[in-house]
Design an enzyme around this catalytic site. Structure first.
Site, PDB file in Angstrom:
ATOM      1  N   LEU A 171       0.836  -1.201   0.000  1.00 11.34           N
ATOM      2  CA  LEU A 171       0.000   0.000   0.000  1.00 11.34           C
ATOM      3  C   LEU A 171       0.869   1.250   0.000  1.00 11.34           C
ATOM      4  O   LEU A 171       1.930   1.287   0.647  1.00 11.34           O
ATOM      5  CB  LEU A 171      -0.918   0.012   1.225  1.00 11.34           C
ATOM      6  N   GLY A 177       1.201  -5.316   1.258  1.00 13.16           N
ATOM      7  CA  GLY A 177       0.148  -5.384   0.236  1.00 13.16           C
ATOM      8  C   GLY A 177       0.636  -6.008  -1.066  1.00 13.16           C
ATOM      9  O   GLY A 177      -0.162  -6.579  -1.815  1.00 13.16           O
ATOM     10  N   GLU A 193       3.449  -6.203   8.224  1.00 12.97           N
ATOM     11  CA  GLU A 193       2.706  -5.095   8.846  1.00 12.97           C
ATOM     12  C   GLU A 193       3.085  -4.874  10.309  1.00 12.97           C
ATOM     13  O   GLU A 193       3.224  -3.743  10.765  1.00 12.97           O
ATOM     14  CB  GLU A 193       1.185  -5.346   8.749  1.00 12.97           C
TER      15      GLU A 193
HETATM   16  C1  LIG Z   1      -4.763  -0.047   8.246  1.00  8.77           C
HETATM   17  C2  LIG Z   1      -3.892  -0.520   7.130  1.00  8.77           C
HETATM   18  C3  LIG Z   1      -3.782  -2.014   7.087  1.00  8.77           C
HETATM   19  C4  LIG Z   1      -2.938  -2.502   5.940  1.00  8.77           C
HETATM   20  C5  LIG Z   1      -1.571  -2.362   6.235  1.00  8.77           C
HETATM   21  C6  LIG Z   1      -0.501  -2.467   5.478  1.00  8.77           C
HETATM   22  C7  LIG Z   1      -0.411  -2.907   4.142  1.00  8.77           C
HETATM   23  C8  LIG Z   1       0.768  -2.265   3.434  1.00  8.77           C
HETATM   24  O1  LIG Z   1       1.018  -2.674   2.362  1.00  8.77           O
HETATM   25  S1  LIG Z   1       1.644  -1.000   4.161  1.00  8.77           S
HETATM   26  C9  LIG Z   1       3.047  -0.737   3.110  1.00  8.77           C
HETATM   27  C10 LIG Z   1       4.143  -1.592   3.556  1.00  8.77           C
HETATM   28  N1  LIG Z   1       5.259  -1.525   2.659  1.00  8.77           N
HETATM   29  C11 LIG Z   1       6.503  -1.625   3.047  1.00  8.77           C
HETATM   30  O2  LIG Z   1       6.799  -1.771   4.204  1.00  8.77           O
HETATM   31  C12 LIG Z   1       7.532  -1.524   1.977  1.00  8.77           C
HETATM   32  C13 LIG Z   1       8.473  -0.409   2.239  1.00  8.77           C
HETATM   33  N2  LIG Z   1       9.441  -0.328   1.138  1.00  8.77           N
HETATM   34  C14 LIG Z   1      10.509  -1.132   1.041  1.00  8.77           C
HETATM   35  O3  LIG Z   1      10.749  -2.038   1.799  1.00  8.77           O
HETATM   36  C15 LIG Z   1      11.447  -0.831  -0.098  1.00  8.77           C
HETATM   37  O4  LIG Z   1      11.156   0.445  -0.596  1.00  8.77           O
HETATM   38  C16 LIG Z   1      11.391  -1.852  -1.238  1.00  8.77           C
HETATM   39  C17 LIG Z   1      11.987  -3.176  -0.795  1.00  8.77           C
HETATM   40  C18 LIG Z   1       9.981  -2.052  -1.767  1.00  8.77           C
HETATM   41  C19 LIG Z   1      12.260  -1.317  -2.421  1.00  8.77           C
HETATM   42  O5  LIG Z   1      13.537  -1.025  -1.941  1.00  8.77           O
HETATM   43  P1  LIG Z   1      14.511  -0.125  -2.836  1.00  8.77           P
HETATM   44  O6  LIG Z   1      14.549  -0.619  -4.216  1.00  8.77           O
HETATM   45  O7  LIG Z   1      15.792  -0.026  -2.093  1.00  8.77           O
HETATM   46  O8  LIG Z   1      13.795   1.304  -2.914  1.00  8.77           O
HETATM   47  P2  LIG Z   1      13.707   2.438  -1.774  1.00  8.77           P
HETATM   48  O9  LIG Z   1      13.503   1.859  -0.443  1.00  8.77           O
HETATM   49  O10 LIG Z   1      14.868   3.370  -1.953  1.00  8.77           O
HETATM   50  O11 LIG Z   1      12.356   3.182  -2.196  1.00  8.77           O
HETATM   51  C20 LIG Z   1      12.282   3.939  -3.392  1.00  8.77           C
HETATM   52  C21 LIG Z   1      11.241   5.021  -3.201  1.00  8.77           C
HETATM   53  O12 LIG Z   1       9.977   4.398  -3.035  1.00  8.77           O
HETATM   54  C22 LIG Z   1       9.348   4.889  -1.855  1.00  8.77           C
HETATM   55  N3  LIG Z   1       8.515   3.835  -1.252  1.00  8.77           N
HETATM   56  C23 LIG Z   1       8.879   2.606  -0.902  1.00  8.77           C
HETATM   57  N4  LIG Z   1       7.832   1.907  -0.419  1.00  8.77           N
HETATM   58  C24 LIG Z   1       6.777   2.732  -0.467  1.00  8.77           C
HETATM   59  C25 LIG Z   1       5.386   2.593  -0.113  1.00  8.77           C
HETATM   60  N5  LIG Z   1       4.882   1.435   0.400  1.00  8.77           N
HETATM   61  N6  LIG Z   1       4.573   3.630  -0.301  1.00  8.77           N
HETATM   62  C26 LIG Z   1       5.046   4.801  -0.819  1.00  8.77           C
HETATM   63  N7  LIG Z   1       6.350   4.996  -1.177  1.00  8.77           N
HETATM   64  C27 LIG Z   1       7.194   3.982  -1.006  1.00  8.77           C
HETATM   65  C28 LIG Z   1      10.531   5.230  -0.950  1.00  8.77           C
HETATM   66  O13 LIG Z   1      10.130   6.111   0.047  1.00  8.77           O
HETATM   67  C29 LIG Z   1      11.476   5.852  -1.941  1.00  8.77           C
HETATM   68  O14 LIG Z   1      11.025   7.157  -2.220  1.00  8.77           O
HETATM   69  P3  LIG Z   1      12.060   8.340  -2.419  1.00  8.77           P
HETATM   70  O15 LIG Z   1      12.855   8.427  -1.161  1.00  8.77           O
HETATM   71  O16 LIG Z   1      11.222   9.541  -2.661  1.00  8.77           O
HETATM   72  O17 LIG Z   1      12.924   7.949  -3.576  1.00  8.77           O
END
Ligand SMILES: CCCC/C=C\CC(=O)SCCNC(=O)CCNC(=O)[C@H](O)C(C)(C)COP(=O)(O)OP(=O)(O)OC[C@H]1O[C@@H](n2cnc3c(N)ncnc32)[C@H](O)[C@@H]1OP(=O)(O)O
Length: 291
Positions: free
Chosen positions: A110, A155, A180
């Protein structure tokens, strides 16, 4: 489980109506839907989703192309749902492979930025879109295969689990799982149920309590993914695997579905009962403290 919903959709017009009410008609209809042209091969593109459909095989490939990490924003989810609806309506499309155009990431789950500091109306619409994506994939009449060519937390993992089969890139740098808890969030019960249906109760309990992210090898071991292949082979293996699945007459799938649908209903009733019990218990504790 996915089969169960599929059977239900085939046999219960009421549920179909319910799902179509839940469907993209609101926010999605306002967006321009990518058209699927009836020809041997066609390609349709929205900003965040590209669909290639090969009519001769009846297989479509959905490329998620929302940089940097295919996070599931409202806009992205809406595009996914529109694309799925279009494919579902085209009866010549029998199989769908979902993959990522982004390097190293299948989906980051998400979109955190779409959940934070937004209006209650936006959050409601966003959450509806998350559920809708889950329902549409899980309830799809198509055979669905996730070609997980990168990391797939939270997600993103849910999305892959709504598919019939998961093939992951064998790269130890990638991870997959419902993490999560590590984010301080409780995974919704239907996230949990989807994982239970994929890997069983005990593995889910461990995974959710500890917020585990698994390497591809670990994910294969617990059954979170079905197959590991070299990074370059994920998509081709998915389309080859699809041929095997499509060789099974659809009617045979339906007979399994009745059994799984029964289990799913029991599960839902148990969840509702457990919620009621928790409310009653909480009230009793509250009352006993008053005296
Ligand atoms: C009540 C709600 C119930 C449901 C709950 C949860 C469901 C969910 O899905 S919550 C989201 C959980 N997601 C994560 O924890 C993933 C977090 N991200 C990562 O682990 C890494 O980014 C990933 C392994 C996917 C990729 O790694 P890298 O290739 O090293 O990239 P970066 O970490 O440098 O990220 C690049 C860029 O993307 C932005 N980012 C990453 N994940 C998210 C996200 N889920 N939503 C929005 N943006 C995200 C990250 O901030 C970086 O942005 P910039 O710094 O602007 O470049």
């Amino acid at each position: 489980m996915k089969m169960a919903l599929r059977a239900c959709l085939r046999t219960k017009p009421g549920l179909t109506a319910l799902l179509s009410q839940l469907s993209c008609s609101g926010h999605a209809a306002a967006r321009r839907a990518p058209a699927l042209v009836a020809q041997r091969s066609s390609s349709s593109t929205s900003q965040k989703i590209k669909v290639d459909f090969d009519q001769s095989s009846g297989v479509a490939v959905m490329h998620m192309q929302s940089p940097p990490v295919n996070s599931l924003s409202l806009e992205f989810l809406t595009d996914v749902c529109i694309a799925l609806e279009k494919l579902e309506m085209d009866k010549s499309c029998r199989g769908l492979v979902v993959t990522s155009s982004q390097p190293k990431v299948f989906s980051a789950g998400l979109d955190i930025l779409d959940m934070y500091g937004k209006s209650p109306e936006h959050c409601a619409e966003f959450w509806k879109a998350v559920q809708e994506m889950w329902l549409k994939f899980y309830g799809s009449n198509m055979i669905t295969i996730a070609a997980v060519n990168g990391s797939s937390p939270a997600g993103g993992c849910l999305l892959s689990m709504t598919c019939d089969y998961r093939i992951m890139a064998d790269n130890p740098r990638y991870s997959i799982g419902l993490n999560e808890t590590k984010l301080g969030i409780v995974a919704p019960f239907w996230f949990k149920d989807t994982m239970v249906n994929t890997v069983g109760h005990r593995a889910t309990e461990m995974a959710l309590q500890l917020g585990l992210l698994y390497s591809p090898a670990e994910a294969l071991k617990i059954g979170l993914v079905d197959q590991l292949v070299h990074e370059d082979q994920v998509l081709t293996t998915a389309t080859e695997t699809m041929t095997k699945w499509l060789a099974i007459p659809g009617i045979l799938n339906i007979s399994y579905t009745c059994h799984f649908f029964h289990l799913w209903c029991c599960n839902l009733v148990c969840t509702i009962c457990s919620c009621v019990c928790q409310v009653i218990a909480a009230k009793k504790i509250h009352l006993s403290q008053d005296f």
